[in-house]
Design a protein around this motif. Structure first.
Motif, mmCIF file in Angstrom:
data_model
loop_
_atom_site.group_PDB
_atom_site.id
_atom_site.type_symbol
_atom_site.label_atom_id
_atom_site.label_comp_id
_atom_site.label_asym_id
_atom_site.label_seq_id
_atom_site.Cartn_x
_atom_site.Cartn_y
_atom_site.Cartn_z
ATOM 1 N N GLY A 47 0.845 -1.211 0.000
ATOM 2 C CA GLY A 47 0.000 0.000 0.000
ATOM 3 C C GLY A 47 0.873 1.251 0.000
ATOM 4 N N HIS A 80 -8.266 1.567 6.997
ATOM 5 C CA HIS A 80 -8.177 1.580 5.525
ATOM 6 C C HIS A 80 -8.009 0.147 4.997
ATOM 7 N N TYR A 82 -8.756 -2.744 6.434
ATOM 8 C CA TYR A 82 -9.988 -3.549 6.596
ATOM 9 C C TYR A 82 -10.982 -3.223 5.488
ATOM 10 N N MET A 92 -19.158 -7.988 -2.215
ATOM 11 C CA MET A 92 -18.965 -6.569 -2.570
ATOM 12 C C MET A 92 -18.484 -6.514 -4.027
ATOM 13 N N ARG A 98 -5.576 -7.210 -5.850
ATOM 14 C CA ARG A 98 -5.447 -5.900 -5.193
ATOM 15 C C ARG A 98 -3.959 -5.599 -5.168
ATOM 16 N N ARG A 99 -3.580 -4.451 -5.602
ATOM 17 C CA ARG A 99 -2.164 -4.053 -5.674
ATOM 18 C C ARG A 99 -1.365 -5.077 -6.488
ATOM 19 N N LYS A 182 -16.872 8.210 1.191
ATOM 20 C CA LYS A 182 -16.206 6.906 1.066
ATOM 21 C C LYS A 182 -14.678 7.029 1.128
ATOM 22 N N THR A 183 -14.140 8.002 0.445
ATOM 23 C CA THR A 183 -12.685 8.154 0.375
ATOM 24 C C THR A 183 -12.213 9.341 1.208
ATOM 25 N N GLN A 220 -9.654 10.801 -4.941
ATOM 26 C CA GLN A 220 -10.598 9.923 -5.649
ATOM 27 C C GLN A 220 -10.717 10.312 -7.125
ATOM 28 N N ASP A 223 -7.906 8.892 -8.831
ATOM 29 C CA ASP A 223 -8.140 7.457 -8.969
ATOM 30 C C ASP A 223 -9.044 7.155 -10.164
HETATM 31 C C1 GRG Z 1 -16.108 -1.360 4.432
HETATM 32 C C2 GRG Z 1 -16.704 -2.703 2.382
HETATM 33 C C3 GRG Z 1 -16.277 -1.453 2.958
HETATM 34 C C4 GRG Z 1 -16.045 -0.416 2.157
HETATM 35 C C5 GRG Z 1 -15.695 0.924 2.601
HETATM 36 C C6 GRG Z 1 -13.034 2.625 1.380
HETATM 37 C C7 GRG Z 1 -14.055 1.685 0.885
HETATM 38 C C8 GRG Z 1 -15.438 1.800 1.410
HETATM 39 C C9 GRG Z 1 -13.756 0.731 0.000
HETATM 40 C C10 GRG Z 1 -12.406 0.532 -0.545
HETATM 41 C C11 GRG Z 1 -12.406 0.443 -2.019
HETATM 42 C C12 GRG Z 1 -12.118 1.691 -2.744
HETATM 43 C C13 GRG Z 1 -11.710 1.551 -4.145
HETATM 44 C C14 GRG Z 1 -12.232 2.847 -2.170
HETATM 45 C C15 GRG Z 1 -11.988 4.125 -2.792
HETATM 46 C C16 GRG Z 1 -10.845 4.743 -2.095
HETATM 47 C C17 GRG Z 1 -9.567 4.262 -2.636
HETATM 48 C C18 GRG Z 1 -9.099 4.873 -3.873
HETATM 49 C C19 GRG Z 1 -8.930 3.303 -2.009
HETATM 50 C C20 GRG Z 1 -7.580 2.857 -2.370
HETATM 51 O O1 GRG Z 1 -6.728 3.614 -1.547
HETATM 52 P P1 GRG Z 1 -5.182 3.659 -1.803
HETATM 53 O O2 GRG Z 1 -4.918 3.954 -3.243
HETATM 54 O O3 GRG Z 1 -4.788 2.171 -1.490
HETATM 55 O O4 GRG Z 1 -4.565 4.567 -0.788
HETATM 56 P P2 GRG Z 1 -3.343 1.533 -1.193
HETATM 57 O O5 GRG Z 1 -3.326 0.265 -1.994
HETATM 58 O O6 GRG Z 1 -2.256 2.475 -1.615
HETATM 59 O O7 GRG Z 1 -3.327 1.260 0.276
#
Ligand code: GRG
Length: 284
Positions: A47, A80, A82, A92, A98-99, A182-183, A220, A223
């Motif tokens: 991450g 984050h 989790y 979901m 992932r990564r 969400k983000t 976001q 992203d």
């Molecule tokens: C609890 C099921 C559940 C969901 C909560 C945050 C979220 C909502 C879901 C995660 C999936 C997702 C694509 C969220 C959007 C935010 C995002 C771009 C997450 C990825 O974060 P990074 O890029 O991840 O910081 P790394 O891999 O760098 O840790």
């Protein structure tokens, strides 16, 4: 160059969370090894540590002892992580990767992945108790901030709105709301909580909070642009909703807004400014 400078915090956060769970391995033998393996797999599979980095930059800004903020930064990263494990589950998004690596449930199975996410969520608050119990006022404030940002009024609300948007088309405003929750909430609280832990003046706490809200949205939007470039663009992507040029312009506008809040800090922070530019240019 500045990214190399920050690399030490990326490593510190990794070491800190790993140690936290490894203590269970050596001292609390009732904790199943498979559960710890599953938790650590997702915590340590590449991450970016974007959220804890923001917290540690705030610690540097206030010249605080890193240990004042590191447990907070780790707790945010655990929440984050989790959310990513649960988001990938078959119920979901049902993602295999992932990564660039197999998702947690692909390696450990769906039930254990679900429970690893649960353990990370619970353990984040245990972390706050462990390290801030000697300052209960601060500890309670951090618990309140993290639970609000990640729970019913924050990240989870955003996830539910996101799910509902699969059935009911959203406009730009509705999409912004989803992403702010969400983000944005977790990114915002990473900064706000760190400022509180450092004893920042109220005006600085607020400026960092508003900076975090804008940066979270910018994160976001970036992203969405990256997903779109990879052909992974659904109807809830800003690019499909308003077009690529408009999305780039929106990212620029929101990023500029984030920077304006930094101008309100008592002392300028070059690194927080650079984090806005880092997001503008990031490729993963
Ligand atoms: C609890 C099921 C559940 C969901 C909560 C945050 C979220 C909502 C879901 C995660 C999936 C997702 C694509 C969220 C959007 C935010 C995002 C771009 C997450 C990825 O974060 P990074 O890029 O991840 O910081 P790394 O891999 O760098 O840790």
């Amino acid at each position: 160059m500045w990214e190399q400078d920050l690399q030490k915090w990326v490593l510190s956060v990794g070491d800190f969370v790993s140690t936290h769970f490894d203590i269970y391995r050596s001292e609390f033998l009732e904790v199943p090894t498979a559960l710890l393996d599953s938790v650590l797999y997702s915590l340590n599979t590449g991450g970016k540590r974007f959220r804890p980095l923001l917290s540690m930059i705030v610690a540097e800004h206030y010249e605080a002892d890193p240990m004042r903020v590191l447990p907070w930064a780790a707790a945010v990263e655990m929440i984050h992580t989790y959310s990513l494990i649960h988001d990938d589950l078959p119920c979901m998004d049902n993602d295999d990767l992932r990564r660039g690596k197999p998702t947690n449930h692909k390696v450990y199975g769906e039930p254990l992945a679900l429970l690893a996410g649960d353990a990370l969520l619970t353990e984040a608050f245990s972390m706050l108790f462990k390290f801030y119990q000697t300052e209960p006022g601060l500890g309670m404030q951090l618990v309140e901030k993290l639970s609000t940002a990640s729970g019913l009024q924050g990240m989870i609300a955003g996830q539910v709105l996101d799910m509902q948007a699969d059935h009911t088309p959203v406009d730009e405003q509705a999409l912004m709301k989803i992403h702010k929750l969400k983000t944005g909430q977790l990114i915002r609280v990473a900064l706000e909580g760190a400022a509180i832990a450092c004893g920042a003046v109220q005006n600085d706490v607020l400026s960092l909070k508003f900076y975090g809200e804008s940066l979270g949205l910018a994160f976001q939007i970036r992203d969405d642009l990256l997903d779109s470039a990879e052909g992974d663009e659904d109807s809830k992507n800003f690019v499909s909703l308003i077009g690529k040029k408009e999305t780039v312009a929106l990212l620029d506008e929101v990023s500029r807004k984030a920077k304006t809040y930094l101008n309100k800090l008592q002392n300028p922070s070059v690194k927080l400014l650079q984090m806005v530019d880092y997001n503008l240019n990031r490729t993963k």
